[in-house]
Design an enzyme around this catalytic site. Structure first.
Site, mmCIF file in Angstrom:
data_model
loop_
_atom_site.group_PDB
_atom_site.id
_atom_site.type_symbol
_atom_site.label_atom_id
_atom_site.label_comp_id
_atom_site.label_asym_id
_atom_site.label_seq_id
_atom_site.Cartn_x
_atom_site.Cartn_y
_atom_site.Cartn_z
ATOM 1 N N ASP A 207 0.824 -1.215 0.000
ATOM 2 C CA ASP A 207 0.000 0.000 0.000
ATOM 3 C C ASP A 207 0.852 1.257 0.000
ATOM 4 O OD1 ASP A 207 -1.803 -1.967 0.524
ATOM 5 O OD2 ASP A 207 -2.209 -1.340 2.581
ATOM 6 N N ASP A 316 -13.661 -4.910 9.083
ATOM 7 C CA ASP A 316 -13.305 -5.160 7.674
ATOM 8 C C ASP A 316 -13.475 -6.658 7.426
ATOM 9 O OD1 ASP A 316 -12.122 -5.603 5.241
ATOM 10 O OD2 ASP A 316 -10.104 -5.051 5.844
ATOM 11 N N LYS A 341 -15.620 -2.124 1.139
ATOM 12 C CA LYS A 341 -14.810 -2.548 -0.013
ATOM 13 C C LYS A 341 -15.799 -2.926 -1.100
ATOM 14 C CE LYS A 341 -10.728 -4.434 2.390
ATOM 15 N NZ LYS A 341 -10.216 -5.649 3.071
HETATM 16 P P1 PGA Z 1 -6.728 -6.153 1.427
HETATM 17 O O1 PGA Z 1 -6.375 -5.157 2.611
HETATM 18 O O2 PGA Z 1 -7.046 -5.351 0.234
HETATM 19 O O3 PGA Z 1 -5.494 -6.978 1.286
HETATM 20 O O4 PGA Z 1 -7.896 -6.967 1.898
HETATM 21 C C1 PGA Z 1 -7.057 -3.978 2.861
HETATM 22 C C2 PGA Z 1 -7.475 -3.916 4.316
HETATM 23 O O5 PGA Z 1 -7.317 -4.877 5.069
HETATM 24 O O6 PGA Z 1 -8.007 -2.898 4.737
HETATM 25 ZN ZN ZN Z 2 -8.426 -4.313 6.908
#
Ligand code: PGA
Ligand code: ZN
Length: 416
Positions: A207, A316, A341
């Site tokens: 990231d 999440d 997401k």
């Molecule tokens: P991921 O991580 O895209 O690998 O699921 C993002 C997060 O955990 O916020």
């Molecule tokens: Zn997360």
């Protein structure tokens, strides 16, 4: 009306295939691409991959692309792009499965986003405004960004078990100022890490956050505290942590040294130990938000921890942007914020619905990227149009992360 839809396979920020689509109307061409993440839980919409190990290690998405170019295209051509729910439901009906496994949520979402962009152009309004219109949201705000400054967990090769330490420039008066505060802290942190461990410890994770080879959270928080101190912003910057605890949960214990070679074996914590540690972190550092503090099936401890009221508790992996799991969180008063997401649910319409569901229950909402991103900045407009209040899109560094933050700077809500 939609005149043509043409998809192709592209590579995401990790060099892994993903879906991109060009959707044409009388107003022009509208492009969208979709991200993917490291976590793919049982309740998430299906990220359709070919699975042929000899091609892109099984990760190619040619089936999803073909589904767009043939089935989805045939179903949507001639539709009005401003009718987002009808477009999304046409694809949901065509797929017929609960998790969008037939056409692939990656195929469906790419088209859903491209149609949303086309809808905004049809109405000649900015994208965030079109999203606000569809959702009925009238109280638009620019989000507080959560910048990932230190990466660990599955997102980096260092010894840190937790996934992310982020900063929230809560004292910024405008989004551009928040971005400046994020950038300055990031570069001060680079200097702090270089002085302490050497330039070779300034490599970054998926990231864009720095991934020095630290193994303890406090070491990370101390580095950050020093960097924030150097900026002079002091308490205008708060800290958020994504523990992503499922990654290092072994049975009922948490192995804080999961990634440490030749480890002592002394660092297994119970959920109660973790709660004590969180309390300590929140009192010693300006930590105001903790994401996934426990295993994704440990609803009880999340609930207990949230009830202490010491910080925002974000779900999440716990919620997976799934309406049934969000419902359970609301009923049981477990976590108090949703990490949204969009690719875990698969259409713009359903993303709008889960945000409404969370907000009606007074939950906070953090619009989120995935670790495998593209330069598509749709989530920035989504977070403004749905007034989610918070956006998490990685470090203030790397093109695919900045695509989001730079776009947020552009959305000038006061001019609406
Ligand atoms: P991921 O991580 O895209 O690998 O699921 C993002 C997060 O955990 O916020
Ligand atoms: Zn997360």
């Amino acid at each position: 009306v939609i005149t043509k839809i043409k998809a192709r396979q592209i590579l995401d920020s990790r060099g892994i295939p993903t879906v991109e689509v060009d959707l044409f109307t009388n107003k022009g061409m509208f492009r969208a691409s979709v991200p993917s993440g490291d976590t793919t839980g049982m309740y998430e919409a299906v990220d359709l991959r070919d699975g042929d190990k000899g091609t892109f290690l099984g990760n190619s998405v040619t089936r999803a692309v073909k589904n767009i170019n043939e089935k989805i295209s045939e179903a949507l051509i001639g539709m009005d792009p401003t009718l987002q729910p009808q477009i999304d439901h046409a694809m949901i009906d065509l797929d017929k499965t609960e998790k969008k496994g037939e056409l692939g949520a990656n195929a469906i979402l790419a088209v859903s986003i491209a149609a949303c962009k086309a809808g905004a152009a049809e109405k000649e309004v900015p994208l965030y405004k079109h999203i606000a219109d569809i959702s009925g949201e009238t109280n638009l705000t620019l989000p507080v960004p959560a910048f990932t400054l230190i990466s660990g967990g599955k997102h980096a090769g260092n010894h840190l078990a937790i996934q992310e330490i982020m900063i929230l420039p809560v004292g910024a008066s405008r989004f551009e100022e928040a971005l400046q505060m994020g950038s300055e802290t990031y570069h001060h942190l680079k200097a702090v890490i270089t002085e302490k461990y050497g330039a070779h410890e300034c490599n970054v994770g998926e990231d864009g956050g720095f991934a020095p080879n630290i193994s303890s959270w406090k070491e990370g928080l101390d580095l950050l505290k020093e960097a924030i101190g150097r900026t002079g912003y002091n308490d205008r910057i708060k800290i958020a942590i994504d523990v992503a605890a499922s990654d290092f949960c072994i049975g009922t214990k948490y192995d804080l040294e999961k990634k440490v070679p030749n480890k002592s074996g002394q660092n297994f914590k119970s959920a109660e130990d973790m709660i004590e540690m969180y309390k300590e972190l929140c009192s010693e550092y300006p930590v105001v938000s903790i994401e996934d503090p426990f295993d994704k099936e440990d609803w009880e401890h999340v609930k207990h921890f949230s009830s202490l009221g010491i910080c925002q508790v974000v779900g999440d992996d716990l919620l997976m942007s799934n309406p049934k799991r969000i419902q359970r969180a609301i009923q049981e008063s477990s976590c108090n914020a949703l990490l949204l997401k969009v690719n875990q649910i698969g259409t713009v319409t359903e993303a709008i619905e889960v945000v409404r569901q969370a907000k009606e229950a007074n939950m906070g909402v953090v619009t989120s990227h995935r670790c495998g991103e593209t330069e598509d900045s749709f989530i920035s407009d989504l977070s403004v149009g749905l007034a989610t209040g918070q956006i998490k899109a990685g470090a203030p560094c790397r093109g695919e992360r900045l695509a989001k933050y730079n776009q947020s700077s552009l959305s000038n809500v006061s001019n609406m």
